[in-house]
Design an enzyme around this catalytic site. Structure first.
Site, short mmCIF file in Angstrom:
data_model
loop_
_atom_site.label_atom_id
_atom_site.label_comp_id
_atom_site.label_asym_id
_atom_site.label_seq_id
_atom_site.Cartn_x
_atom_site.Cartn_y
_atom_site.Cartn_z
N SER A 165 24.70 23.35 41.59
CA SER A 165 24.14 22.80 42.83
C SER A 165 22.83 22.07 42.51
O SER A 165 22.84 21.10 41.75
CB SER A 165 23.93 23.92 43.87
OG SER A 165 23.52 23.38 45.10
N THR A 166 21.71 22.52 43.06
CA THR A 166 20.44 21.82 42.88
C THR A 166 20.08 21.71 41.39
O THR A 166 20.08 22.70 40.68
CB THR A 166 19.31 22.57 43.62
OG1 THR A 166 19.71 22.79 44.96
CG2 THR A 166 18.03 21.76 43.59
N HIS B 4 27.64 20.83 44.51
CA HIS B 4 27.35 20.73 45.94
C HIS B 4 26.77 19.36 46.26
O HIS B 4 25.63 19.06 45.91
CB HIS B 4 26.36 21.81 46.37
CG HIS B 4 26.91 23.20 46.27
ND1 HIS B 4 26.11 24.31 46.13
CD2 HIS B 4 28.18 23.66 46.29
CE1 HIS B 4 26.86 25.40 46.08
NE2 HIS B 4 28.12 25.02 46.16
N MET C 204 20.63 26.60 44.13
CA MET C 204 20.15 27.55 45.12
C MET C 204 21.31 28.33 45.72
O MET C 204 22.44 27.85 45.78
CB MET C 204 19.38 26.83 46.24
CG MET C 204 17.96 26.49 45.85
SD MET C 204 16.97 25.93 47.26
CE MET C 204 17.63 24.31 47.49
N ASP D 99 26.56 30.87 45.95
CA ASP D 99 27.95 30.41 45.90
C ASP D 99 28.47 30.53 44.47
O ASP D 99 27.81 30.12 43.53
CB ASP D 99 28.03 28.94 46.36
CG ASP D 99 29.46 28.46 46.53
OD1 ASP D 99 30.34 29.28 46.86
OD2 ASP D 99 29.71 27.26 46.32
#
Length: 365
Positions: free
Chosen positions: A175-176, A202, A301, A304
């Site tokens: 993600s991030t 994401h 973050m 998930d």
């Protein structure tokens, strides 16, 4: 003693959007709006006067665009986090992916809805966790001190147990900080990497297509945004399309030729506030592969992927997590580490090498 508030600078060439962002920021706890700027040169001048902890930076601006401004910010104020403000067209998506690869922490899209309050709430929901994370990281940062010369990277981990079976597929959740991390991982994998790779990054629609194109140009493997019904083949990296879940399905070939695993795409509800979701992909992998699965959880973050890894473990999955010190955000890997589901924590610079060895030598019991 660090300031309790996060100093934020807003840079956007549209006066209406500067106003909206300013109002949203002023409504958030722990934020001090220190100013706005209509273009990159003015932003740099403002930073000379009062450096910000966070810059919200428009992608497309006259004179000095977001990408050029980001370069100056990263060189002159490396401790300042930058979050890009992007439109939804392909041009903005392309530039945004470049910015993420060059060190921007994340991005937010300009809301397209007609309801002003709904748009403000959308921005609050996106900015609140980012600001919380940046503030926490800043407050944990040690006082400035001379840094010792970096130690050479450790050698790759040695397999502690004999290999068990063959890895058939790799699943990656990120993600991030992901575009930059993937740009460091995927291009290092060799052209003869022997299994397919399924990736959930994401991202919203449009952006994953640009990400796939960027990685494809730099990689030995084929990298693509996944399509419904596409056969899953060795030599390919499939990135879940933004805003949709990616799953693995079986397709009966007919004529006694057995079955083939294919990509499935759906718009089922988000999980862990994410669509695409790592958990959704990993559950489907557990259902369609009897064994031989490697899972990789990288910077991001939230949590998930944690429950997805738990499900994959019932199939004998071997799980690698990106080490904390090499993550932009040690959230998703931390959830897996703390749940006791990670087999190895690997620094990002060594992750490609470790993954190649793992799939060539087999999983570990």
């Amino acid at each position: 003693m660090p300031s309790p508030d996060l100093n934020v600078l807003v840079v956007d060439d549209t006066i209406v959007y500067r106003k909206i962002l300013s109002e949203v920021l002023e409504s958030l706890e722990g934020v001090q709006l220190i100013g706005t700027a209509s273009q990159g040169r003015l932003a740099l001048a403002r930073m000379e006067q009062t450096p910000a902890d966070l810059v919200l930076l428009d992608v497309e601006m006259p004179e000095m665009d977001g990408l050029e401004t980001l370069g100056h910010l990263r060189r002159r104020w490396p401790d300042t986090d930058v979050v890009m403000i992007s439109g939804t067209n392909m041009s903005s998506a392309e530039i945004t992916v470049q910015a993420l690869e060059q060190g921007a922490l994340d991005f937010i899209r300009k809301p397209e809805g007609a309801d002003p309050e709904a748009s403000r709430q959308e921005l609050r929901d996106k900015l609140r966790p980012l600001i919380r994370h940046i503030g926490t990281r800043r407050n944990m940062r040690a006082p400035a001190a001379p840094r010792p010369a970096p130690l050479p990277p450790p050698p790759p981990p040695v397999l502690a147990k004999p290999p068990l079976g063959r890895i058939e597929v790799v699943g990656i959740g990120v993600s991030t900080g992901g575009p930059n991390a993937l740009a460091e991982l995927i291009p290092l994998l060799p052209a003869d990497f022997p299994v397919p790779i399924l990736v959930v990054q994401h991202m919203p629609p449009t952006f994953t297509a640009s990400l796939a194109e960027h990685l494809d140009r730099r990689s030995h493997l084929r990298v693509c945004e996944a399509q419904e019904g596409e056969p899953i083949q060795t030599g390919s990296v499939y990135i879940a399309p933004g805003g949709k879940h990616m799953v693995v399905r079986r397709h009966e070939m007919g004529g006694g030729n057995g079955c083939q695993r294919i990509i499935g795409i759906n718009e089922n509800p988000p999980e862990n506030s994410c669509r695409p979701s790592v958990d959704v992909l990993f559950r489907s992998m557990a259902a369609q592969y009897d064994k031989g699965i490697a899972a990789v959880i990288m910077t991001g973050m939230g949590n998930d992927g944690c429950e997805g890894v738990r499900t994959l473990k019932r199939r004998g999955c071997h799980c690698l997590t990106q080490s904390a010190e090499t993550c932009v955000v040690y959230g998703m890997p931390m959830a897996v580490d703390e749940a006791g589901l990670s087999d190895e924590q690997i620094p990002l610079p060594l992750l490609a090498q470790r993954l190649v060895r793992l799939v060539r030598e087999g999983g570990i019991p």
